[in-house]
Design a protein around this motif. Structure first.
Motif, PDB file in Angstrom:
ATOM      1  N   ALA A   1       0.827  -1.206   0.000  1.00  0.00           N
ATOM      2  CA  ALA A   1       0.000   0.000   0.000  1.00  0.00           C
ATOM      3  C   ALA A   1       0.858   1.252   0.000  1.00  0.00           C
ATOM      4  O   ALA A   1       0.553   2.239  -0.678  1.00  0.00           O
ATOM      5  CB  ALA A   1      -0.931  -0.008   1.206  1.00  0.00           C
ATOM      6  N   GLY A   2       1.961   1.216   0.759  1.00  0.00           N
ATOM      7  CA  GLY A   2       2.851   2.361   0.792  1.00  0.00           C
ATOM      8  C   GLY A   2       3.468   2.658  -0.555  1.00  0.00           C
ATOM      9  O   GLY A   2       3.597   3.815  -0.962  1.00  0.00           O
ATOM     10  N   ALA A   3       3.835   1.604  -1.289  1.00  0.00           N
ATOM     11  CA  ALA A   3       4.410   1.788  -2.617  1.00  0.00           C
ATOM     12  C   ALA A   3       3.413   2.440  -3.562  1.00  0.00           C
ATOM     13  O   ALA A   3       3.758   3.316  -4.358  1.00  0.00           O
ATOM     14  CB  ALA A   3       4.872   0.443  -3.178  1.00  0.00           C
ATOM     15  N   ALA A   4       2.160   1.999  -3.467  1.00  0.00           N
ATOM     16  CA  ALA A   4       1.125   2.585  -4.330  1.00  0.00           C
ATOM     17  C   ALA A   4       0.922   4.062  -4.016  1.00  0.00           C
ATOM     18  O   ALA A   4       0.764   4.882  -4.918  1.00  0.00           O
ATOM     19  CB  ALA A   4      -0.192   1.820  -4.166  1.00  0.00           C
ATOM     20  N   LEU A   5       0.934   4.416  -2.732  1.00  0.00           N
ATOM     21  CA  LEU A   5       0.717   5.807  -2.353  1.00  0.00           C
ATOM     22  C   LEU A   5       1.898   6.692  -2.768  1.00  0.00           C
ATOM     23  O   LEU A   5       1.716   7.826  -3.202  1.00  0.00           O
ATOM     24  CB  LEU A   5       0.486   5.894  -0.841  1.00  0.00           C
TER      25      LEU A   5
ATOM     26  N   LEU B   1      -8.946   4.941  -1.150  1.00  0.00           N
ATOM     27  CA  LEU B   1      -8.645   3.915  -0.154  1.00  0.00           C
ATOM     28  C   LEU B   1      -9.958   3.298   0.314  1.00  0.00           C
ATOM     29  O   LEU B   1     -10.866   4.020   0.740  1.00  0.00           O
ATOM     30  CB  LEU B   1      -7.899   4.522   1.035  1.00  0.00           C
ATOM     31  N   SER B   2     -10.054   1.979   0.240  1.00  0.00           N
ATOM     32  CA  SER B   2     -11.310   1.287   0.521  1.00  0.00           C
ATOM     33  C   SER B   2     -11.105   0.196   1.557  1.00  0.00           C
ATOM     34  O   SER B   2     -10.111  -0.539   1.511  1.00  0.00           O
ATOM     35  CB  SER B   2     -11.871   0.656  -0.764  1.00  0.00           C
ATOM     36  N   LEU B   3     -12.071   0.089   2.479  1.00  0.00           N
ATOM     37  CA  LEU B   3     -12.121  -0.994   3.462  1.00  0.00           C
ATOM     38  C   LEU B   3     -13.472  -1.686   3.326  1.00  0.00           C
ATOM     39  O   LEU B   3     -14.490  -1.036   3.111  1.00  0.00           O
ATOM     40  CB  LEU B   3     -11.960  -0.453   4.883  1.00  0.00           C
ATOM     41  N   TYR B   4     -13.479  -3.021   3.491  1.00  0.00           N
ATOM     42  CA  TYR B   4     -14.734  -3.749   3.339  1.00  0.00           C
ATOM     43  C   TYR B   4     -14.758  -5.017   4.175  1.00  0.00           C
ATOM     44  O   TYR B   4     -13.731  -5.527   4.621  1.00  0.00           O
ATOM     45  CB  TYR B   4     -14.989  -4.091   1.865  1.00  0.00           C
ATOM     46  N   THR B   5     -15.968  -5.509   4.377  1.00  0.00           N
ATOM     47  CA  THR B   5     -16.208  -6.818   4.966  1.00  0.00           C
ATOM     48  C   THR B   5     -17.399  -7.406   4.221  1.00  0.00           C
ATOM     49  O   THR B   5     -17.893  -6.817   3.265  1.00  0.00           O
ATOM     50  CB  THR B   5     -16.465  -6.724   6.478  1.00  0.00           C
ATOM     51  N   GLY B   6     -17.854  -8.581   4.657  1.00  0.00           N
ATOM     52  CA  GLY B   6     -18.987  -9.163   3.958  1.00  0.00           C
ATOM     53  C   GLY B   6     -19.157 -10.635   4.249  1.00  0.00           C
ATOM     54  O   GLY B   6     -18.683 -11.151   5.273  1.00  0.00           O
TER      55      GLY B   6
ATOM     56  N   TYR C   1     -12.308  -9.732   5.930  1.00  0.00           N
ATOM     57  CA  TYR C   1     -12.239  -8.314   5.592  1.00  0.00           C
ATOM     58  C   TYR C   1     -11.223  -8.099   4.476  1.00  0.00           C
ATOM     59  O   TYR C   1     -10.464  -9.011   4.106  1.00  0.00           O
ATOM     60  CB  TYR C   1     -11.853  -7.456   6.815  1.00  0.00           C
ATOM     61  N   GLY C   2     -11.195  -6.879   3.948  1.00  0.00           N
ATOM     62  CA  GLY C   2     -10.231  -6.550   2.910  1.00  0.00           C
ATOM     63  C   GLY C   2      -9.939  -5.063   2.866  1.00  0.00           C
ATOM     64  O   GLY C   2     -10.674  -4.245   3.428  1.00  0.00           O
ATOM     65  N   ALA C   3      -8.854  -4.712   2.174  1.00  0.00           N
ATOM     66  CA  ALA C   3      -8.447  -3.314   2.000  1.00  0.00           C
ATOM     67  C   ALA C   3      -7.876  -3.143   0.600  1.00  0.00           C
ATOM     68  O   ALA C   3      -7.159  -4.018   0.097  1.00  0.00           O
ATOM     69  CB  ALA C   3      -7.414  -2.911   3.045  1.00  0.00           C
ATOM     70  N   ARG C   4      -8.200  -2.011  -0.001  1.00  0.00           N
ATOM     71  CA  ARG C   4      -7.779  -1.767  -1.388  1.00  0.00           C
ATOM     72  C   ARG C   4      -7.329  -0.317  -1.531  1.00  0.00           C
ATOM     73  O   ARG C   4      -7.978   0.602  -1.017  1.00  0.00           O
ATOM     74  CB  ARG C   4      -8.954  -2.058  -2.327  1.00  0.00           C
ATOM     75  N   ALA C   5      -6.224  -0.106  -2.242  1.00  0.00           N
ATOM     76  CA  ALA C   5      -5.760   1.238  -2.605  1.00  0.00           C
ATOM     77  C   ALA C   5      -5.733   1.323  -4.127  1.00  0.00           C
ATOM     78  O   ALA C   5      -5.087   0.494  -4.786  1.00  0.00           O
ATOM     79  CB  ALA C   5      -4.370   1.510  -2.038  1.00  0.00           C
ATOM     80  N   THR C   6      -6.450   2.313  -4.674  1.00  0.00           N
ATOM     81  CA  THR C   6      -6.531   2.459  -6.133  1.00  0.00           C
ATOM     82  C   THR C   6      -6.061   3.847  -6.532  1.00  0.00           C
ATOM     83  O   THR C   6      -6.495   4.848  -5.971  1.00  0.00           O
ATOM     84  CB  THR C   6      -7.976   2.243  -6.629  1.00  0.00           C
ATOM     85  N   TRP C   7      -5.179   3.889  -7.511  1.00  0.00           N
ATOM     86  CA  TRP C   7      -4.679   5.142  -8.080  1.00  0.00           C
ATOM     87  C   TRP C   7      -5.402   5.325  -9.418  1.00  0.00           C
ATOM     88  O   TRP C   7      -5.082   4.658 -10.398  1.00  0.00           O
ATOM     89  CB  TRP C   7      -3.169   5.045  -8.257  1.00  0.00           C
ATOM     90  N   TRP C   8      -6.396   6.197  -9.430  1.00  0.00           N
ATOM     91  CA  TRP C   8      -7.151   6.453 -10.647  1.00  0.00           C
ATOM     92  C   TRP C   8      -6.371   7.423 -11.515  1.00  0.00           C
ATOM     93  O   TRP C   8      -6.278   8.610 -11.218  1.00  0.00           O
ATOM     94  CB  TRP C   8      -8.533   6.999 -10.316  1.00  0.00           C
ATOM     95  N   ARG C   9      -5.824   6.905 -12.614  1.00  0.00           N
ATOM     96  CA  ARG C   9      -5.034   7.733 -13.524  1.00  0.00           C
ATOM     97  C   ARG C   9      -5.916   8.637 -14.370  1.00  0.00           C
ATOM     98  O   ARG C   9      -5.460   9.639 -14.923  1.00  0.00           O
ATOM     99  CB  ARG C   9      -4.197   6.840 -14.448  1.00  0.00           C
TER     100      ARG C   9
ATOM    101  N   GLY D   1     -18.635  -1.793   1.833  1.00  0.00           N
ATOM    102  CA  GLY D   1     -17.499  -1.073   2.371  1.00  0.00           C
ATOM    103  C   GLY D   1     -17.610   0.430   2.249  1.00  0.00           C
ATOM    104  O   GLY D   1     -18.614   0.978   1.778  1.00  0.00           O
ATOM    105  N   LEU D   2     -16.548   1.088   2.674  1.00  0.00           N
ATOM    106  CA  LEU D   2     -16.435   2.542   2.713  1.00  0.00           C
ATOM    107  C   LEU D   2     -15.122   2.953   2.058  1.00  0.00           C
ATOM    108  O   LEU D   2     -14.086   2.349   2.314  1.00  0.00           O
ATOM    109  CB  LEU D   2     -16.471   3.034   4.161  1.00  0.00           C
ATOM    110  N   SER D   3     -15.183   3.989   1.210  1.00  0.00           N
ATOM    111  CA  SER D   3     -13.990   4.491   0.513  1.00  0.00           C
ATOM    112  C   SER D   3     -13.742   5.950   0.855  1.00  0.00           C
ATOM    113  O   SER D   3     -14.694   6.731   1.025  1.00  0.00           O
ATOM    114  CB  SER D   3     -14.144   4.359  -1.003  1.00  0.00           C
ATOM    115  N   LEU D   4     -12.464   6.297   0.937  1.00  0.00           N
ATOM    116  CA  LEU D   4     -12.016   7.690   1.091  1.00  0.00           C
ATOM    117  C   LEU D   4     -11.304   8.089  -0.183  1.00  0.00           C
ATOM    118  O   LEU D   4     -10.390   7.400  -0.646  1.00  0.00           O
ATOM    119  CB  LEU D   4     -11.069   7.800   2.283  1.00  0.00           C
TER     120      LEU D   4
END
Length: 221
Positions: A10-14, A28-33, A70-78, A216-219
């Motif tokens: 995640a740090g590398a992506a940021l 940045l997204s966090l989720y469960t289910g 649970y899960g966590a996702r970091a996305t860089w929208w180009r 989930g919830l995204s910032l």
């Protein structure tokens, strides 16, 4: 180990995102289910030369028992539609009692995570359904489960192992609840090919597939 790998990726992506043009967006997204697993074959050698085995296993995900799914996702929208990122999912897999009894295990599970880490490509369609934004994504990476097994020969296996390649597919939709935050729901499929070891000479080989319905919830910033 699990948290170190996740934090590093995640740090590398940021860091990459900070070097990107100002128009780029980080999400940045966090989720469960609710996570389930179809049957798969489990084969290998039992600990302490107790013989070989090949069983069809109906794994149990136990999504809502501790530790939870649970899960966590970091996305860089180009751009408005194309993104790249990393994602970590803490899935779980428990062997049922009948399989454990047949093979001589009192514990046989990936319960502190059948952990999957992938590098993703994401595609979204803003303004397609008003404020609702549909998206799809896919990724390739590795599985590093926490293997928890106790055999009646006295063998005890407890720890993380890197067991093989993994992939994921995701389809969902998000809805903004403020300028920076959004909620989302999605379906996610993961697949991994796993080869690992039990203590005292045992081995295992299995393909783990999961199906999950996530919320989930995204910032966004």
């Amino acid at each position: 180990m699990r948290h170190l790998i996740l934090s590093t990726a995640a740090g590398a992506a940021l860091l990459a995102a900070l070097d990107s043009p100002a128009a780029a967006e980080i999400e940045l997204s966090l989720y469960t289910g609710w996570q389930t697993l179809p049957h798969s074959r489990l084969s290998g050698e039992l600990p302490n030369n107790a013989g070989s085995y090949d069983e069809l296993v109906g794994w149990d995900g136990k999504s809502f028992q501790m530790p939870p799914y649970y899960g966590a996702r970091a996305t860089w929208w180009r751009s408005e539609t194309l993104g790249f990122g990393v994602e970590y999912t803490h899935t779980k897999a428990y062997a049922p009692d009948d399989v454990k009894s047949t093979l001589g295990f009192s514990r046989l599970e990936f319960s502190d995570g059948h952990n999957v880490l992938t590098a993703n490509v994401m595609r979204r369609w803003p303004d397609r359904w008003g404020d609702i934004t549909p998206y799809v994504g896919g990724g390739l990476g590795i599985a590093f489960p926490h293997v928890d097994a106790k055999h009646n020969t006295g063998s005890r296996t407890y720890g993380f192992q890197v067991t093989g390649p993994a992939m994921r597919l995701t389809a969902g939709a998000s809805y903004p609840i403020s300028e920076r935050f959004s909620v989302f729901g999605e379906y996610q499929f993961t697949y991994s090919s796993n080869e690992g070891e039990f203590e005292d000479g045992g081995t295992f080989k299995t393909d783990i597939k999961t199906n999950a319905l996530n919320i989930g919830l995204s910032l966004n910033f």
